[in-house]
Write an enzyme that holds these catalytic residues in place. Structure first.
Site, mmCIF file in Angstrom:
data_model
loop_
_atom_site.group_PDB
_atom_site.id
_atom_site.type_symbol
_atom_site.label_atom_id
_atom_site.label_comp_id
_atom_site.label_asym_id
_atom_site.label_seq_id
_atom_site.Cartn_x
_atom_site.Cartn_y
_atom_site.Cartn_z
ATOM 1 N N ASP A 214 3.989 4.861 -5.642
ATOM 2 C CA ASP A 214 2.886 5.504 -6.347
ATOM 3 C C ASP A 214 3.130 5.572 -7.848
ATOM 4 O O ASP A 214 2.258 5.252 -8.658
ATOM 5 C CB ASP A 214 2.666 6.913 -5.798
ATOM 6 C CG ASP A 214 2.250 6.911 -4.336
ATOM 7 O OD1 ASP A 214 1.955 5.828 -3.801
ATOM 8 O OD2 ASP A 214 2.232 7.997 -3.734
ATOM 9 N N HIS B 298 4.336 2.980 4.033
ATOM 10 C CA HIS B 298 5.601 3.524 4.532
ATOM 11 C C HIS B 298 6.721 2.473 4.511
ATOM 12 O O HIS B 298 7.682 2.569 5.272
ATOM 13 C CB HIS B 298 5.437 4.109 5.937
ATOM 14 C CG HIS B 298 4.627 5.371 5.952
ATOM 15 N ND1 HIS B 298 5.159 6.610 5.681
ATOM 16 C CD2 HIS B 298 3.299 5.565 6.175
ATOM 17 C CE1 HIS B 298 4.197 7.523 5.751
ATOM 18 N NE2 HIS B 298 3.070 6.914 6.039
ATOM 19 N N GLU C 100 9.502 14.159 -8.140
ATOM 20 C CA GLU C 100 8.787 14.505 -6.909
ATOM 21 C C GLU C 100 9.755 14.736 -5.749
ATOM 22 O O GLU C 100 9.574 15.646 -4.937
ATOM 23 C CB GLU C 100 7.763 13.431 -6.559
ATOM 24 C CG GLU C 100 6.851 13.840 -5.425
ATOM 25 C CD GLU C 100 5.460 13.250 -5.510
ATOM 26 O OE1 GLU C 100 4.722 13.397 -4.535
ATOM 27 O OE2 GLU C 100 5.109 12.641 -6.546
ATOM 28 N N ALA D 94 -6.433 13.009 -1.399
ATOM 29 C CA ALA D 94 -7.156 11.888 -0.796
ATOM 30 C C ALA D 94 -6.268 10.682 -0.535
ATOM 31 O O ALA D 94 -6.753 9.619 -0.145
ATOM 32 C CB ALA D 94 -8.326 11.480 -1.704
ATOM 33 N N GLY D 95 -4.967 10.823 -0.759
ATOM 34 C CA GLY D 95 -4.071 9.699 -0.558
ATOM 35 C C GLY D 95 -4.167 8.658 -1.654
ATOM 36 O O GLY D 95 -3.824 7.495 -1.455
ATOM 37 N N LEU D 96 -4.642 9.063 -2.835
ATOM 38 C CA LEU D 96 -4.836 8.133 -3.950
ATOM 39 C C LEU D 96 -3.883 8.435 -5.106
ATOM 40 O O LEU D 96 -4.085 7.995 -6.224
ATOM 41 C CB LEU D 96 -6.291 8.181 -4.423
ATOM 42 C CG LEU D 96 -7.324 7.879 -3.326
ATOM 43 C CD1 LEU D 96 -8.739 8.078 -3.855
ATOM 44 C CD2 LEU D 96 -7.150 6.469 -2.771
ATOM 45 N N TYR E 93 5.747 13.814 7.351
ATOM 46 C CA TYR E 93 6.143 12.677 6.506
ATOM 47 C C TYR E 93 7.671 12.559 6.481
ATOM 48 O O TYR E 93 8.238 11.479 6.657
ATOM 49 C CB TYR E 93 5.589 12.878 5.096
ATOM 50 C CG TYR E 93 5.825 11.724 4.151
ATOM 51 C CD1 TYR E 93 4.837 10.766 3.935
ATOM 52 C CD2 TYR E 93 7.028 11.600 3.459
ATOM 53 C CE1 TYR E 93 5.046 9.716 3.051
ATOM 54 C CE2 TYR E 93 7.247 10.554 2.575
ATOM 55 C CZ TYR E 93 6.253 9.619 2.379
ATOM 56 O OH TYR E 93 6.473 8.575 1.508
#
Length: 385
Positions: free
Chosen positions: A172, A34, A160, A123-125, A224
């Site tokens: 990312d 973050h 995004e 999965a946060g990947l 978020y």
């Protein structure tokens, strides 16, 4: 699914050969959570798990999309009808990239795309970033756009943020586009300057485990966005461009200036201390000292994410607490939070014991069995054939 399988799937779908096959990886973030949308520091590395795309150009303004991982047919879209936040399916990610390229003035006239991914979704990947980057790289090559990795990452982030409607930072997409095998990427998200930091845990008898809690998270959810808005409020109250501009040495004074804005105080404290933790890890790895000292920094990061940023969940906390109680050197949640994965730094000799302990703890708590695997820094986006 390998390049040949994806190529063959393309032929079966579209009746012709693709012009090439590309891959882009998911990522795990070692430290720096973050901080990316606060102009701060992050330190991800690419995973061996990849999204693979077979692609061919079209000249008729049509985009056809198919995923081998879903039980659905080919989606057919018209480029001149692509509209932000009009699509809540997986197709929004690749379609958003095409939209972002065209909005930036790049002459993309259509494409047939067949995709498959081994990056675990939710999965946060960064499964979504892998989809975005692999499509961006393919179109960059096929249309000879001449864009560099960091530029592709920027366009994917815009896809995004604007097209999908998820207020994510730049980490990312940059990790997927720019990471190198055997290295973590030290990224300054303000100016996108990068430094590849060697990370060979096996040489020191160490392992980094990823524990996928199987609790799905979604960046486009409201929590978020609330955290991001709170950080922006903190920067405005402190009269800085971004929380990155608050020096660690000045944190106490900055918090005092926020008065009774307790929620904002917590968010500011996390971001400023997390930037400091990224710099600590970089210094430890570059010094050639004992990488084991990284462990407590990871654990401190989890406490901050849990208590100040409040984005952990019971499953993530259980992974961290169980791992530490069974000899882990450090552990923390990774990714945006509200589910997803945790990472565990451990001695290679302790991996089996730690894995069993976490699995047993999840079973005792009545949770779905976690997925545990070793994370090894892998290559970023590239053309396969």
């Amino acid at each position: 699914m390998g390049a040949q399988e994806v190529r063959e799937g393309f032929v079966r779908l579209y009746g012709t050969e693709p012009e090439g096959v590309w891959a882009a990886p998911g990522r795990v973030n070692l430290i720096g959570e973050h901080t990316d949308y606060n102009d701060g520091f992050v330190m991800p590395f690419a995973l061996p798990h990849i999204a693979v795309a077979a692609v061919a150009r079209r000249t008729d303004g049509v985009l056809r999309l198919h995923s081998a991982d879903l039980d659905s047919g080919v989606a057919e879209l018209r480029l001149d009808e692509l509209t932000p936040e009009s699509d809540d399916a997986w197709t929004a990610y690749p379609a958003g990239v095409v939209w972002a390229l065209r909005e930036a003035g790049h002459e993309v006239t259509g494409a047939d795309i067949h995709l498959s991914s081994t990056v675990p979704s939710g999965a946060g990947l960064s499964s979504s970033a892998a989809l975005e980057v692999v499509v961006a790289l393919a179109l960059n090559d096929l249309y000879d756009l001449g864009l560099q990795g960091w530029q592709l990452a920027r366009l994917c982030q815009r896809a995004e943020n604007v097209y999908v409607g998820a207020p994510t930072g730049i980490m990312d997409q940059t990790a997927s586009a720019c990471c190198e095998a055997g290295h973590a990427l030290f990224l300054d998200t303000r100016d996108l300057s990068q430094k590849q930091i060697p990370l060979d845990l096996a040489a020191e008898g160490l392992r980094l485990l990823v524990v996928d809690t199987q609790v799905t998270h979604a960046h486009s959810g409201g929590e978020y966005g609330k955290r991001r808005a709170g950080c922006e409020k903190g920067a405005a109250l402190l009269r800085v461009d971004a929380l990155r501009d608050i020096a660690y040495a000045d944190l106490d004074a900055a918090l005092a200036r926020l008065g009774d804005e307790e929620e904002v105080r917590r968010l500011v404290r996390h971001v400023v201390t997390e930037d400091q933790r990224v710099e600590q890890v970089v210094a430890l790895l570059e010094s050639g000292g004992d990488t084991r000292a990284v462990g407590p920094v990871l654990t401190a990061g989890h406490a901050s994410l849990r208590d100040d940023f409040r984005v952990s969940c019971p499953e993530l906390d259980l992974v961290v607490d169980t791992a530490l109680a069974n000899g882990a050197l450090g552990a923390r949640m990774t990714g945006g939070g509200f589910g997803g994965s945790a990472i565990v730094l451990a001695e290679a000799t302790d991996v089996e014991t730690l894995t069993k302990a976490v699995e047993e703890a999840f079973a005792a708590a009545g949770y779905k069995a976690p997925r545990v695997f070793e994370a090894v820094p892998a290559a970023g986006a590239r053309r396969l054939n």
